[in-house]
Design a protein around this motif. Sequence first.
Motif, PDB file in Angstrom:
ATOM      1  N   LYS A   1       0.845  -1.211   0.000  1.00  0.00           N
ATOM      2  CA  LYS A   1       0.000   0.000   0.000  1.00  0.00           C
ATOM      3  C   LYS A   1       0.877   1.257   0.000  1.00  0.00           C
ATOM      4  N   ASP A   2       1.937   1.242   0.829  1.00  0.00           N
ATOM      5  CA  ASP A   2       2.839   2.403   0.899  1.00  0.00           C
ATOM      6  C   ASP A   2       3.511   2.639  -0.456  1.00  0.00           C
ATOM      7  N   ALA A   3       3.908   1.542  -1.121  1.00  0.00           N
ATOM      8  CA  ALA A   3       4.590   1.685  -2.419  1.00  0.00           C
ATOM      9  C   ALA A   3       3.641   2.321  -3.438  1.00  0.00           C
ATOM     10  N   ILE A   4       2.365   1.992  -3.363  1.00  0.00           N
ATOM     11  CA  ILE A   4       1.389   2.615  -4.277  1.00  0.00           C
ATOM     12  C   ILE A   4       1.304   4.113  -3.996  1.00  0.00           C
ATOM     13  N   VAL A   5       1.240   4.469  -2.713  1.00  0.00           N
ATOM     14  CA  VAL A   5       1.144   5.885  -2.340  1.00  0.00           C
ATOM     15  C   VAL A   5       2.394   6.648  -2.810  1.00  0.00           C
ATOM     16  N   GLU A   6       3.553   5.984  -2.723  1.00  0.00           N
ATOM     17  CA  GLU A   6       4.823   6.670  -3.064  1.00  0.00           C
ATOM     18  C   GLU A   6       5.104   6.716  -4.569  1.00  0.00           C
ATOM     19  N   SER A   7       4.427   5.869  -5.361  1.00  0.00           N
ATOM     20  CA  SER A   7       4.796   5.735  -6.785  1.00  0.00           C
ATOM     21  C   SER A   7       4.031   6.690  -7.690  1.00  0.00           C
ATOM     22  N   ALA A   8       4.591   6.882  -8.893  1.00  0.00           N
ATOM     23  CA  ALA A   8       3.930   7.670  -9.940  1.00  0.00           C
ATOM     24  C   ALA A   8       3.866   6.809 -11.208  1.00  0.00           C
ATOM     25  N   ALA A   9       3.177   7.318 -12.230  1.00  0.00           N
ATOM     26  CA  ALA A   9       2.953   6.507 -13.440  1.00  0.00           C
ATOM     27  C   ALA A   9       4.264   5.956 -14.018  1.00  0.00           C
ATOM     28  N   GLY A  10       5.335   6.750 -13.904  1.00  0.00           N
ATOM     29  CA  GLY A  10       6.631   6.325 -14.452  1.00  0.00           C
ATOM     30  C   GLY A  10       7.245   5.156 -13.702  1.00  0.00           C
ATOM     31  N   ASP A  11       6.681   4.794 -12.559  1.00  0.00           N
ATOM     32  CA  ASP A  11       7.207   3.671 -11.767  1.00  0.00           C
ATOM     33  C   ASP A  11       6.508   2.355 -12.090  1.00  0.00           C
ATOM     34  N   ILE A  12       5.723   2.355 -13.153  1.00  0.00           N
ATOM     35  CA  ILE A  12       5.000   1.128 -13.534  1.00  0.00           C
ATOM     36  C   ILE A  12       5.721   0.463 -14.699  1.00  0.00           C
ATOM     37  N   VAL A  13       5.927  -0.849 -14.568  1.00  0.00           N
ATOM     38  CA  VAL A  13       6.662  -1.613 -15.592  1.00  0.00           C
ATOM     39  C   VAL A  13       5.697  -2.606 -16.255  1.00  0.00           C
ATOM     40  N   TYR A  14       5.711  -2.643 -17.588  1.00  0.00           N
ATOM     41  CA  TYR A  14       4.823  -3.527 -18.357  1.00  0.00           C
ATOM     42  C   TYR A  14       5.635  -4.721 -18.853  1.00  0.00           C
ATOM     43  N   THR A  15       5.335  -5.894 -18.372  1.00  0.00           N
ATOM     44  CA  THR A  15       6.134  -7.076 -18.724  1.00  0.00           C
ATOM     45  C   THR A  15       5.288  -8.350 -18.685  1.00  0.00           C
ATOM     46  N   SER A  16       5.750  -9.363 -19.449  1.00  0.00           N
ATOM     47  CA  SER A  16       5.073 -10.665 -19.413  1.00  0.00           C
ATOM     48  C   SER A  16       5.863 -11.671 -18.578  1.00  0.00           C
ATOM     49  N   LEU A  17       6.973 -11.215 -17.977  1.00  0.00           N
ATOM     50  CA  LEU A  17       7.903 -12.150 -17.332  1.00  0.00           C
ATOM     51  C   LEU A  17       7.256 -12.969 -16.207  1.00  0.00           C
ATOM     52  N   PHE A  18       6.381 -12.345 -15.444  1.00  0.00           N
ATOM     53  CA  PHE A  18       5.973 -13.000 -14.196  1.00  0.00           C
ATOM     54  C   PHE A  18       4.814 -13.981 -14.330  1.00  0.00           C
ATOM     55  N   THR A  19       3.962 -13.800 -15.330  1.00  0.00           N
ATOM     56  CA  THR A  19       2.843 -14.749 -15.492  1.00  0.00           C
ATOM     57  C   THR A  19       2.719 -15.269 -16.916  1.00  0.00           C
ATOM     58  N   GLY A  20       3.518 -14.743 -17.840  1.00  0.00           N
ATOM     59  CA  GLY A  20       3.384 -15.163 -19.237  1.00  0.00           C
ATOM     60  C   GLY A  20       2.413 -14.276 -20.012  1.00  0.00           C
TER      61      GLY A  20
END
Length: 302
Positions: free
Chosen positions: A202-221
């Motif tokens: 929850k804290d990480a969501i409060v501290e993050s901004a749009a630029g802190d989001i990573v789009y990847t298929s690595l973790f679930t395919g």
Amino acid sequence: MFIVSGPELVIEQCKAGIIGAFPALNARPKEALDPWLGQIEDALKQASEEDPQRKIAPFAVNQIVHASNDRLEHDLEVCIKHKVPIIITSLRAPDDVVAHVHAYGGLVFHDVISVRHAQKALEAGVDGLILVCSGAGGHAGTISPFALVPEVRRFFAGPIILSGAIANGSSILAAEALGADFAYMGTRFIATREARAEEDYKDAIVESAAGDIVYTSLFTGVLGNYLKKSIFNAGLDPLALPEADKTTMNFGSGGGAKAKAWRDIWGAGQGVGQIDDVPPVAELVSRLAREYHAARMRLFTP
Ligand SMILES: Cc1cc2nc3c(=O)[nH]c(=O)nc-3n(C[C@H](O)[C@H](O)[C@H](O)COP(=O)(O)O)c2cc1C
């Protein structure tokens, strides 16, 4: 939302007048699903008896329609027994699910990220389409809502539910202006008291901004949006992630990476930059309503 949404969150959402949803897979072991549904039904019935004027929304259960979900048949049976008002289906077109849900009067809304998926879902007989557009938390598409909503509206007049970085009341109004009937919000509700997410998440969501989001298929395919901080914490470089091998896909497992998706690698959408606190659901929903009405006033007052 996988791992995050449980009965506490859903009950408070429905009591606040918005549809609350959780994935059936969150009830573990599978025998826990029946009591979870009973708990939600009892709490909503009690709230309605205490205040018959109160607007209480129906609730929804999400079913992952994928070969890796060996609980689907069981979970669907339990939902049929409880006549769950809305079933949300994800990943594959829900051909087998629709007839069962319609038989008891329930509705099926299906998650899609493209026009082709939308058409396949409509062929399967779904009642509504959830357009998971760019910037959405968890498994998400890449199409802008400005493109996908009008394209889908060309051939579908029924309920469109729009998702992707919607985190405040003016965005809800914007979704309506685009032609959607409902706004669908995930990440904003992870940062609430009732969500089953760790405080660090929850804290990480409060501290993050749009630029802190990573789009990847690595973790679930499957391609999805995750918090950069959690990828760092797992000892990986978010700027140099390999692509996942699709054959390793298993919803909820690491899909080839050592860290466990959803538990260690935190899903979140690009709306994080608008989230500054962790309020109770009731307070958040009142705020969203205030923001929505203020946006309407701003736009429509001469
Ligand atoms: C942590 C997390 C878990 C999710 N798990 C699921 C899931 O199990 N099933 C599903 O259909 N969608 C899942 N989603 C997607 C949400 O239902 C929703 O489409 C998305 O959160 C909306 O975008 P937003 O987060 O930007 O509001 C998840 C999203 C997040 C952030």
